[in-house]
Write an enzyme that holds these catalytic residues in place. Sequence first.
Site, PDB file in Angstrom:
ATOM      1  N   CYS A 178       0.846  -1.182   0.000  1.00  0.00           N
ATOM      2  CA  CYS A 178       0.000   0.000   0.000  1.00  0.00           C
ATOM      3  C   CYS A 178       0.883   1.234   0.000  1.00  0.00           C
ATOM      4  CB  CYS A 178      -0.906   0.015   1.216  1.00  0.00           C
ATOM      5  SG  CYS A 178      -1.893   1.503   1.308  1.00  0.00           S
ATOM      6  N   LYS A 188       0.432  -9.738  -1.297  1.00  0.00           N
ATOM      7  CA  LYS A 188      -0.004  -8.828  -2.358  1.00  0.00           C
ATOM      8  C   LYS A 188       1.142  -7.928  -2.780  1.00  0.00           C
ATOM      9  CE  LYS A 188      -3.716  -5.703  -3.626  1.00  0.00           C
ATOM     10  NZ  LYS A 188      -5.035  -5.214  -3.252  1.00  0.00           N
ATOM     11  N   GLY A 243     -11.913  -4.632  -8.730  1.00  0.00           N
ATOM     12  CA  GLY A 243     -11.753  -3.520  -7.806  1.00  0.00           C
ATOM     13  C   GLY A 243     -12.548  -2.300  -8.226  1.00  0.00           C
TER      14      GLY A 243
END
Lengths: 315, 315, 258, 258
Positions: free
Chosen positions: A142, A177, A277
Amino acid sequence: MIPQNVGVINETKSKLAVKIGGIAMKNPVATASGTFGFGSEYAPYIDLNQLGALVVKGITLQPRAGNPTPRLVETAAGVLNSIGLQNPGVERFIGELLPGLACFDLPVIVNIAGDTVQDYGRLAARLDRVSGVAGLEVNISCPNVKKGGMQFGSDPDMAAEVTRAVKAGTDKTVIVKLSPNVTSIEAVAEKVASAGADALSMINTLLGMAIDVKSRRPVLGNVLGGLSGPAVKPVAVRAVWQVYRETGLPIIGMGGIITAEDAIEFILAGATAIAVGTANFVNPQATMDVLSGIKQYIIENDVQDINELVGAAHR
Amino acid sequence: MIPQNVGVINETKSKLAVKIGGIAMKNPVATASGTFGFGSEYAPYIDLNQLGALVVKGITLQPRAGNPTPRLVETAAGVLNSIGLQNPGVERFIGELLPGLACFDLPVIVNIAGDTVQDYGRLAARLDRVSGVAGLEVNISCPNVKKGGMQFGSDPDMAAEVTRAVKAGTDKTVIVKLSPNVTSIEAVAEKVASAGADALSMINTLLGMAIDVKSRRPVLGNVLGGLSGPAVKPVAVRAVWQVYRETGLPIIGMGGIITAEDAIEFILAGATAIAVGTANFVNPQATMDVLSGIKQYIIENDVQDINELVGAAHR
Amino acid sequence: MLITDALIIKQEEIIPGFHRITLSAGEAAKNARPGQFLHVRCADTLDPLLRRPISIHAVDREKGEVSLFYRVVGRGTALLADREKGDRVNVLGPLGKGFTMPEGNGGVAVVAGGIGIAPLYFFLQELSVIKICANVFLGAATKKQLFFSGGIEALGHNVFPATDDGTAGYYGNVVELFAQNLSDSVYGCGPAGMLRSLCQTIKKYNIRGEVSLEERMGCGVGACLSCACKTVDEEGNYRYSRVCAEGPVFTAGEVVWE
Amino acid sequence: MLITDALIIKQEEIIPGFHRITLSAGEAAKNARPGQFLHVRCADTLDPLLRRPISIHAVDREKGEVSLFYRVVGRGTALLADREKGDRVNVLGPLGKGFTMPEGNGGVAVVAGGIGIAPLYFFLQELSVIKICANVFLGAATKKQLFFSGGIEALGHNVFPATDDGTAGYYGNVVELFAQNLSDSVYGCGPAGMLRSLCQTIKKYNIRGEVSLEERMGCGVGACLSCACKTVDEEGNYRYSRVCAEGPVFTAGEVVWE
Ligand SMILES: Cc1cc2nc3c(=O)[nH]c(=O)nc-3n(C[C@H](O)[C@H](O)[C@H](O)COP(=O)(O)OP(=O)(O)OC[C@H]3O[C@@H](n4cnc5c(N)ncnc54)[C@H](O)[C@@H]3O)c2cc1C
Ligand SMILES: Cc1cc2nc3c(=O)[nH]c(=O)nc-3n(C[C@H](O)[C@H](O)[C@H](O)COP(=O)(O)OP(=O)(O)OC[C@H]3O[C@@H](n4cnc5c(N)ncnc54)[C@H](O)[C@@H]3O)c2cc1C
Ligand SMILES: Cc1cc2nc3c(=O)[nH]c(=O)nc-3n(C[C@H](O)[C@H](O)[C@H](O)COP(=O)(O)O)c2cc1C
Ligand SMILES: Cc1cc2nc3c(=O)[nH]c(=O)nc-3n(C[C@H](O)[C@H](O)[C@H](O)COP(=O)(O)O)c2cc1C
Ligand code: FES
Ligand code: FES
């Protein structure tokens, strides 16, 4: 006639089943973390039971307020966001949000993020004991949180360390991820694989920004943000393609999937499952439209098992 | 009335002048290498003399045939290309193509690419003696050529070595063109700056790919390609923003510029000049439309000198 | 060569999925030569981004009108088909190198596969202006896709149809039909497979021939090198030529089929 | 809450740049409450990608029609304005939490700045159904932007206009005008600066008040957390609330202005 139809549907269903580590998905369509809330937000629009898996918004040890606004800006065929991991913290997630999902028949994957390696380990250990959690998606990528996020994902050794910490904390399936904001995503993938990850998901958002020419200031409250949506699809497909060649791990592919064709592109590149998404914002039924398009594709192309398609573009 | 108008135009003109190293540009609008051929292709559509600078297609020591087709595929708000540096080689460039540009009143910047550090040095030395060449743009980032390109641009030390070789070969302005496919574009920029680059240009294309779901094969003949166009603009603006903070070098910003607003976004992020690439395909007069929009912006906003706007979003 | 916001005079769906659009574009009509194309902006948004190359299908110089004949295959052509009479569509062109008009009095043949008739119709218009009568071999999957045969006869040419399903004319391949009716020069356009076999026929019988090729395009004006097509010159040197600039029409001998 | 391809019944340009669009959307009309919004897909392509939130402006439950009143400020609204009667537009909604309908017989005021009248008009429609007459303070830059004052009077309310340039009504700020004519409860919508000062006025005089806020939206359904707005609860705890889910209508006391 009716029994016949049901037969066809059931047959198609079993053709669609895939596995991500220990997680059995009835079809390859998952939701992308952060774009689908905690599931219930979309319950008025789709039957959540039809999803292959539900990946919830990123969770941290402590509650987070998130970033200042604006947190989102539209770009050409894409979206920049800097939500900043606003979430109620793992305890309230377990106590208040997770129970609501128990009535649905689908694997719930919890996306976790931390500031330190220990945070990740603790989150894993905390969630390990919780039923109703099928697996963990480890957000090492992120780009919105200054501490943690960016650094873990962009350094192969740090990424591996986080992976080991999570693996040590849980027996559940661990999906790491990956961030596309690296020189070599294969290098990160390889290290993460050797550190014991059960699966990979990719891609998280591309680091980007926008400036308002009137105010002459960055648009996002947090200045930098993460780019998602159709704009990034070519980068995401490339990442899946490269990593599929290098590691044997199952991949959840995502980045700009709007239609079933997009999803199939990822599968052909090497993704075993895919996640939808940004498309949910455009069309709250996007996951279901993608799913029915995949069904149609496998029927039209006489595909016996969707797993045959995984990585088929390499052959 | 007429003299008055001329006055206004001249005044605007001088307000638009910028410098990239030793290259004086009458306005900040350049062309992006590889999207504008060798200039003459667009002469039927625009007055080349109005451009701030012309950056020609990448040139190598030896002629190159380029990659197999398809070489281009459209993506959401973008384009993937894998031309593979098709070019006639530096000798034929100097002998056959450059003379045609002598009649135009604008700085010509030659984009160079090589397989080895020596190639870059030799190209620089060869072009150093040639009049009509204002500067060199060093392509260390082209992702399409297996040898060279990718590696030089993604390793800060290699990038610095190429820069030194080019600087050793020429006294002309050396602009190093950075790749976005790296973990830290600032790190590359810093090394390149210390190695003596006079300016930076960014970004080159993002590594991407597309797969045809019918044939189940990669669309591009070369499998991987470079993504450009509006889709990449947020990434490009971010790169300029980050590098502007780290180095004091002038920047030519590019990546998805279609309109004057896009161009101004780059300038506010820290670009002294900008280049128009993929937009030329959509609108052969894109450079001129961008230029007139910039003029309008500085008049409307009472900007005395465009250089005031450079990096203004940081302040 | 120019850019115009051309007014749509007519938009016709000839058969489902096949459209003819007529544009008011005086300059283009005046300058166009058969085999050239327009680079068409099908939408005003950034998606789809690129223009689409479409051959010039017919020209009415007096009215200053240009027609395009196109098949809806994807988003760009679908958006073009949505545009209505009275709307405007931005076109760039005429672009590229067209067919060489035949000289002297050798027999002229035209071989078209499906939508390949698009540029050849304009070529046939121009042939009839210089009073050359051609043998036109029209190939299609099925009868109803044999486009404009009436119009072509009205221009004074002879039409020889061929269909894959035998619903009209010769039952089989249009290139085979042509091979049974050779002429001194031949002009072809159609799917890649058909052009390849046409080029083989041309070489085999050592006749003059030109074909119009397609390749994905970026700029359309020769600047980006994306529309490459492998060619060989008389000395046997291979190179990539630009379909938009050196083509779309090439001599059969130049094209290297891989 | 649902998704519909709603038929456009009417598209009117009230004054240049300000449009009212009327959609046939029976379910939405039935369920809509004042202050809620529709999330509108202005284009079918990927650019622009996101929906645009637009408040429900008026509802005709009998006809099953919903109107939106919007200002053309960018690409999305421009594309919406291009759509014509007979076209369809995909809408999601009604979404969000609307205004609390007043109960009892305290005086009710409505304060609207410019386009802010959009959702308040629907609120005024509903007030007149329950026979409450409100004092409506309409603020605008200039006279011609005082929208729907006739219609509002026809609904039985009192209109008090204020213009920045003094071309009609009170010469100055609409919040000032309201402050000179306080009531027990007030409902506001308009530019951020205006709402901020309205909230200050509300707190100063300790009256009841609700305001409708705007923030950039992604999903519109509470899932993405992009439409955050800083709020404070009664215990003084700060948090980010979602404009699309906890709002767009908030009590004046909740909103934290920074
Ligand atoms: C010089 C030239 C002249 C042409 N003239 C005509 C004409 O007169 N009438 C006509 O109907 N078509 C013509 N074409 C083809 C036409 O350009 C394509 O059909 C069109 O670009 C497809 O756009 P789309 O957005 O509808 O499809 P897309 O969604 O872009 O693609 C749909 C399918 O078409 C393929 N495709 C797309 N572009 C090309 C291309 N340039 N070459 C080959 N395959 C492609 C894609 O692989 C895909 O499978 C011509 C092409 C060229 C290069
Ligand atoms: C709950 C809600 C209800 C609304 N109701 C109405 C209404 O009834 N009538 C109406 O005209 N408008 C309304 N708006 C505002 C409307 O959503 C925006 O004007 C619209 O999204 C702009 O889209 P665009 O593509 O035309 O402009 P863009 O090109 O997206 O942007 C143009 C300008 O508007 C700004 N902007 C864009 N979106 C927003 C936003 N969501 N909030 C604040 N600023 C923004 C941008 O910064 C930019 O300067 C509402 C907004 C919300 C959140
Ligand atoms: C608003 C928003 C919030 C997101 N939050 C998270 C998050 O909390 N954790 C995470 O791993 N990824 C997060 N992502 C990234 C997505 O899960 C996904 O990787 C990315 O958006 C690419 O997919 P898409 O193009 O289909 O949206 C977020 C994306 C968006 C747009
Ligand atoms: C078809 C094409 C060819 C290109 N060739 C080169 C090249 O030869 N050398 C180079 O440095 N960059 C090359 N580029 C990259 C562009 O110069 C530019 O950096 C990139 O396209 C981003 O700008 P844009 O989005 O405005 O196109 C090429 C780009 C395209 C689309
Ligand atoms: S399309 Fe650009 S060179 Fe032909
Ligand atoms: S717009 Fe997504 S939470 Fe409000």
